[in-house]
Design a protein around this motif. Structure first.
Motif, PDB file in Angstrom:
ATOM      1  N   ASN A 108     -25.016  17.309  -0.010  1.00 46.70           N
ATOM      2  CA  ASN A 108     -23.671  17.462  -0.622  1.00 46.70           C
ATOM      3  C   ASN A 108     -23.282  16.195  -1.135  1.00 46.70           C
ATOM      4  OD1 ASN A 108     -22.698  20.429   0.395  1.00 46.70           O
ATOM      5  ND2 ASN A 108     -24.080  19.343   2.064  1.00 46.70           N
ATOM      6  N   LEU A 109     -22.058  15.938  -1.444  1.00 48.87           N
ATOM      7  CA  LEU A 109     -21.449  14.612  -2.023  1.00 48.87           C
ATOM      8  C   LEU A 109     -20.542  14.408  -1.048  1.00 48.87           C
ATOM      9  CD1 LEU A 109     -22.347  12.802  -4.398  1.00 48.87           C
ATOM     10  CD2 LEU A 109     -20.456  13.664  -5.475  1.00 48.87           C
ATOM     11  N   GLY A 110     -20.277  13.048  -0.810  1.00 47.36           N
ATOM     12  CA  GLY A 110     -19.156  12.417  -0.175  1.00 47.36           C
ATOM     13  C   GLY A 110     -18.375  11.277  -1.029  1.00 47.36           C
ATOM     14  N   LEU A 111     -16.941  11.121  -0.677  1.00 52.72           N
ATOM     15  CA  LEU A 111     -16.405  10.058  -1.331  1.00 52.72           C
ATOM     16  C   LEU A 111     -15.738   9.277  -0.259  1.00 52.72           C
ATOM     17  CD1 LEU A 111     -16.098  12.630  -3.520  1.00 52.72           C
ATOM     18  CD2 LEU A 111     -14.932  10.967  -4.978  1.00 52.72           C
ATOM     19  N   HIS A 112     -15.793   7.910  -0.205  1.00 53.04           N
ATOM     20  CA  HIS A 112     -15.026   7.140   0.803  1.00 53.04           C
ATOM     21  C   HIS A 112     -13.843   7.350   0.968  1.00 53.04           C
ATOM     22  CE1 HIS A 112     -15.634   3.802   3.638  1.00 53.04           C
ATOM     23  NE2 HIS A 112     -14.314   3.542   3.365  1.00 53.04           N
ATOM     24  N   TYR A 113     -13.353   7.848   2.155  1.00 51.73           N
ATOM     25  CA  TYR A 113     -11.909   8.214   2.262  1.00 51.73           C
ATOM     26  C   TYR A 113     -10.841   6.956   2.228  1.00 51.73           C
ATOM     27  CZ  TYR A 113      -7.792  10.085   4.899  1.00 51.73           C
ATOM     28  OH  TYR A 113      -6.226  10.286   4.960  1.00 51.73           O
ATOM     29  N   LEU A 114      -9.918   7.026   1.479  1.00 52.87           N
ATOM     30  CA  LEU A 114      -9.181   5.727   1.232  1.00 52.87           C
ATOM     31  C   LEU A 114      -7.984   6.265   2.235  1.00 52.87           C
ATOM     32  CD1 LEU A 114      -9.227   5.711  -2.759  1.00 52.87           C
ATOM     33  CD2 LEU A 114     -10.558   4.508  -1.125  1.00 52.87           C
ATOM     34  N   SER A 115      -8.075   5.813   3.278  1.00 53.81           N
ATOM     35  CA  SER A 115      -6.822   5.882   4.327  1.00 53.81           C
ATOM     36  C   SER A 115      -5.525   5.374   3.734  1.00 53.81           C
ATOM     37  CB  SER A 115      -7.366   5.420   5.593  1.00 53.81           C
ATOM     38  OG  SER A 115      -6.401   5.483   6.671  1.00 53.81           O
ATOM     39  N   GLY A 116      -4.667   6.086   4.022  1.00 59.96           N
ATOM     40  CA  GLY A 116      -3.167   5.404   3.451  1.00 59.96           C
ATOM     41  C   GLY A 116      -2.925   5.352   1.960  1.00 59.96           C
ATOM     42  N   ALA A 117      -3.930   5.914   1.100  1.00 57.42           N
ATOM     43  CA  ALA A 117      -3.525   5.931  -0.176  1.00 57.42           C
ATOM     44  C   ALA A 117      -2.430   6.917  -0.611  1.00 57.42           C
ATOM     45  CB  ALA A 117      -4.754   6.482  -0.805  1.00 57.42           C
ATOM     46  N   LEU A 118      -1.706   6.542  -1.550  1.00 59.40           N
ATOM     47  CA  LEU A 118      -0.708   7.253  -2.157  1.00 59.40           C
ATOM     48  C   LEU A 118      -1.005   8.055  -3.417  1.00 59.40           C
ATOM     49  CD1 LEU A 118       2.284   4.882  -1.265  1.00 59.40           C
ATOM     50  CD2 LEU A 118       1.522   6.847   0.011  1.00 59.40           C
ATOM     51  N   ALA A 119      -0.424   9.232  -3.641  1.00 59.74           N
ATOM     52  CA  ALA A 119      -0.498   9.794  -4.928  1.00 59.74           C
ATOM     53  C   ALA A 119       0.175   8.847  -6.120  1.00 59.74           C
ATOM     54  CB  ALA A 119       0.182  11.186  -4.881  1.00 59.74           C
ATOM     55  N   TYR A 120      -0.451   8.783  -7.156  1.00 61.48           N
ATOM     56  CA  TYR A 120       0.134   8.132  -8.229  1.00 61.48           C
ATOM     57  C   TYR A 120       1.507   8.556  -8.821  1.00 61.48           C
ATOM     58  CZ  TYR A 120       0.691   6.507 -13.239  1.00 61.48           C
ATOM     59  OH  TYR A 120       1.455   6.110 -14.210  1.00 61.48           O
ATOM     60  N   ASP A 121       2.358   7.705  -8.943  1.00 61.97           N
ATOM     61  CA  ASP A 121       3.816   8.349  -9.555  1.00 61.97           C
ATOM     62  C   ASP A 121       3.683   8.142 -10.923  1.00 61.97           C
ATOM     63  OD1 ASP A 121       6.248   8.601 -10.142  1.00 61.97           O
ATOM     64  OD2 ASP A 121       7.214   7.388  -8.678  1.00 61.97           O
ATOM     65  N   ASN A 150      -1.700  17.703 -11.580  1.00 57.58           N
ATOM     66  CA  ASN A 150      -2.784  17.474 -10.585  1.00 57.58           C
ATOM     67  C   ASN A 150      -3.158  15.952 -11.411  1.00 57.58           C
ATOM     68  OD1 ASN A 150      -4.228  17.408  -8.441  1.00 57.58           O
ATOM     69  ND2 ASN A 150      -5.625  18.780  -9.217  1.00 57.58           N
ATOM     70  N   SER A 151      -2.696  14.851 -10.932  1.00 54.86           N
ATOM     71  CA  SER A 151      -3.267  13.534 -11.692  1.00 54.86           C
ATOM     72  C   SER A 151      -4.653  13.357 -11.108  1.00 54.86           C
ATOM     73  CB  SER A 151      -2.235  12.507 -11.204  1.00 54.86           C
ATOM     74  OG  SER A 151      -2.260  12.021  -9.937  1.00 54.86           O
ATOM     75  N   ASN A 152      -5.191  13.380  -9.839  1.00 56.82           N
ATOM     76  CA  ASN A 152      -6.273  12.884  -9.424  1.00 56.82           C
ATOM     77  C   ASN A 152      -6.317  11.514  -9.367  1.00 56.82           C
ATOM     78  OD1 ASN A 152      -7.547  15.439  -8.378  1.00 56.82           O
ATOM     79  ND2 ASN A 152      -7.968  15.942 -10.502  1.00 56.82           N
ATOM     80  N   LEU A 153      -5.165  10.709  -9.181  1.00 52.61           N
ATOM     81  CA  LEU A 153      -5.366   9.397  -9.223  1.00 52.61           C
ATOM     82  C   LEU A 153      -4.568   8.963  -7.916  1.00 52.61           C
ATOM     83  CD1 LEU A 153      -4.117   8.744 -12.947  1.00 52.61           C
ATOM     84  CD2 LEU A 153      -6.374   8.106 -11.973  1.00 52.61           C
ATOM     85  N   LEU A 154      -4.927   7.726  -7.265  1.00 52.86           N
ATOM     86  CA  LEU A 154      -4.306   7.479  -6.086  1.00 52.86           C
ATOM     87  C   LEU A 154      -3.892   5.932  -6.397  1.00 52.86           C
ATOM     88  CD1 LEU A 154      -6.614   8.826  -3.332  1.00 52.86           C
ATOM     89  CD2 LEU A 154      -4.318   9.791  -4.074  1.00 52.86           C
ATOM     90  N   TRP A 156      -4.002   2.585  -4.027  1.00 50.04           N
ATOM     91  CA  TRP A 156      -4.388   2.297  -3.002  1.00 50.04           C
ATOM     92  C   TRP A 156      -4.535   0.683  -2.827  1.00 50.04           C
ATOM     93  CZ3 TRP A 156      -9.578   1.028  -0.942  1.00 50.04           C
ATOM     94  CH2 TRP A 156      -9.839   1.152   0.496  1.00 50.04           C
ATOM     95  N   HIS A 157      -4.035  -0.009  -2.154  1.00 51.08           N
ATOM     96  CA  HIS A 157      -4.196  -1.597  -1.993  1.00 51.08           C
ATOM     97  C   HIS A 157      -3.572  -2.328  -3.621  1.00 51.08           C
ATOM     98  CE1 HIS A 157      -7.250  -1.869   1.541  1.00 51.08           C
ATOM     99  NE2 HIS A 157      -6.262  -1.283   1.861  1.00 51.08           N
ATOM    100  N   GLN A 158      -2.519  -1.516  -3.862  1.00 51.18           N
ATOM    101  CA  GLN A 158      -2.007  -2.063  -4.972  1.00 51.18           C
ATOM    102  C   GLN A 158      -2.756  -1.981  -6.329  1.00 51.18           C
ATOM    103  OE1 GLN A 158      -0.560  -6.124  -3.986  1.00 51.18           O
ATOM    104  NE2 GLN A 158       1.261  -5.238  -2.932  1.00 51.18           N
ATOM    105  N   GLU A 159      -3.675  -0.950  -6.167  1.00 48.72           N
ATOM    106  CA  GLU A 159      -4.482  -0.585  -7.371  1.00 48.72           C
ATOM    107  C   GLU A 159      -4.728   0.701  -7.679  1.00 48.72           C
ATOM    108  OE1 GLU A 159      -7.931  -4.161  -7.958  1.00 48.72           O
ATOM    109  OE2 GLU A 159      -8.269  -2.708  -6.186  1.00 48.72           O
ATOM    110  N   LEU A 160      -4.931   1.193  -8.999  1.00 54.34           N
ATOM    111  CA  LEU A 160      -4.989   2.642  -9.301  1.00 54.34           C
ATOM    112  C   LEU A 160      -6.766   3.133  -9.011  1.00 54.34           C
ATOM    113  CD1 LEU A 160      -3.291   4.758 -10.355  1.00 54.34           C
ATOM    114  CD2 LEU A 160      -4.267   4.420 -12.771  1.00 54.34           C
ATOM    115  N   TRP A 161      -6.751   4.154  -8.370  1.00 54.52           N
ATOM    116  CA  TRP A 161      -7.905   4.580  -8.092  1.00 54.52           C
ATOM    117  C   TRP A 161      -8.112   6.148  -8.668  1.00 54.52           C
ATOM    118  CZ3 TRP A 161     -11.903   2.312  -4.876  1.00 54.52           C
ATOM    119  CH2 TRP A 161     -11.653   1.040  -4.332  1.00 54.52           C
TER     120      TRP A 161
END
Length: 268
Positions: A108-121, A150-154, A156-161
């Motif tokens: 399968n496929l995994g993406l590293h979990y970005l703990s504490g990330a917020l949805a992009y405003d 559904n932006s699919n943008l987070l 995290w650490h003051q950067e857009l992911w």
């Protein structure tokens, strides 16, 4: 506050492999029922399952989209191949999840979990070059799912992911008219959440052409595992399927003016 784009292209095309050791919880906001899980390397990942609705085609979209985003210098969580043992999930109480896990044994496929990330405003201003590269990237990969719904943008650490590229490369669901699909102007770009801020599309196109080439695209396509492309409805071998994806990408890149002009028209 305006996020300033700091270019940091990744030359690392490889993926690590991990074994999933613990299922933590389903992330039910995703249509394919992804899950948060822990692997034997001690890290948590958002798992995308081969047994979900669109099967391995969704995993291929995530893989190709994620690696292209990475070489373009965009922030995306690390991708890993995630192996599920045959017995994994047998003790899961939810029958729907248990069926999903049973149907997802193997790779399968995994993406590293970005703990504490917020949805992009969407009210947040970002660097117009960054917005332009993301818009260019989504038009190139025909990603229909980076919208205001559904932006699919987070953040995290003051950067857009960037996350979730599973709705990319939708030509592969019909598996025909490959050349025609490669020249798709991608009118869906009009709904992109960052289009209004993407004022440097010509610069983004130039950057992409300076980075992407046949060798890089072939390396990325060659990452697709054989057992992800053994579909019942096709006659092509795994190598032939990978060649179709490669030809799609190279033809689309050499004709980027088609979708670039579509994005410009949508902005205008």
């Amino acid at each position: 506050m305006v996020s300033i784009f700091v270019f940091k292209m990744s030359n690392d095309i490889t993926l690590r492999s991990v074994n999933v050791s613990r299922y933590i919880l389903p992330l039910r906001e995703g249509g394919s029922l992804p899950a948060l899980a822990e692997a034997d390397d001690g890290f948590k990942y958002v798992l995308k399952f081969r047994g979900a609705g669109h099967g391995t085609k969704m995993l291929i979209s995530e893989l190709l989209g994620g690696k292209i985003a990475s070489v373009l210098g965009l922030n995306i969580p690390e991708l890993v191949f995630a192996h599920l043992d045959e017995d994994f999930g047998r003790t899961e109480g939810d029958e729907e999840i248990q069926d999903l896990l049973k149907g997802s044994k193997g790779l399968n496929l995994g993406l590293h979990y970005l703990s504490g990330a917020l949805a992009y405003d969407p009210k947040t201003e970002i660097d117009p070059l960054l917005a332009s590269i993301i818009v260019w990237f989504d038009a190139f990969t025909t990603n229909i799912d980076r919208t205001h719904n559904n932006s699919n943008l987070l953040w995290w650490h003051q950067e857009l992911w960037i996350i979730d590229n599973g709705a990319s490369f939708y030509f592969h669901h019909s598996w025909k008219d490959f050349d025609k699909n490669a020249l798709n102007p991608f009118p869906f770009i009009k709904d992109h959440i960052l289009l209004s801020q993407a004022s440097k599309l010509d610069e983004a196109d130039e950057i992409a052409h300076n980075i992407l080439n046949d060798n890089i695209l072939r390396e990325i396509v060659d990452l697709i595992p054989d057992d992800w492309v053994k579909w019942d409805h096709i006659s092509e071998s795994p190598d032939e399927v990978r060649k179709i994806y490669f030809n799609f990408l190279t033809k689309r890149l050499s004709n980027s003016a088609i979708f670039l002009n579509s994005a410009k028209d949508a902005r205008g």
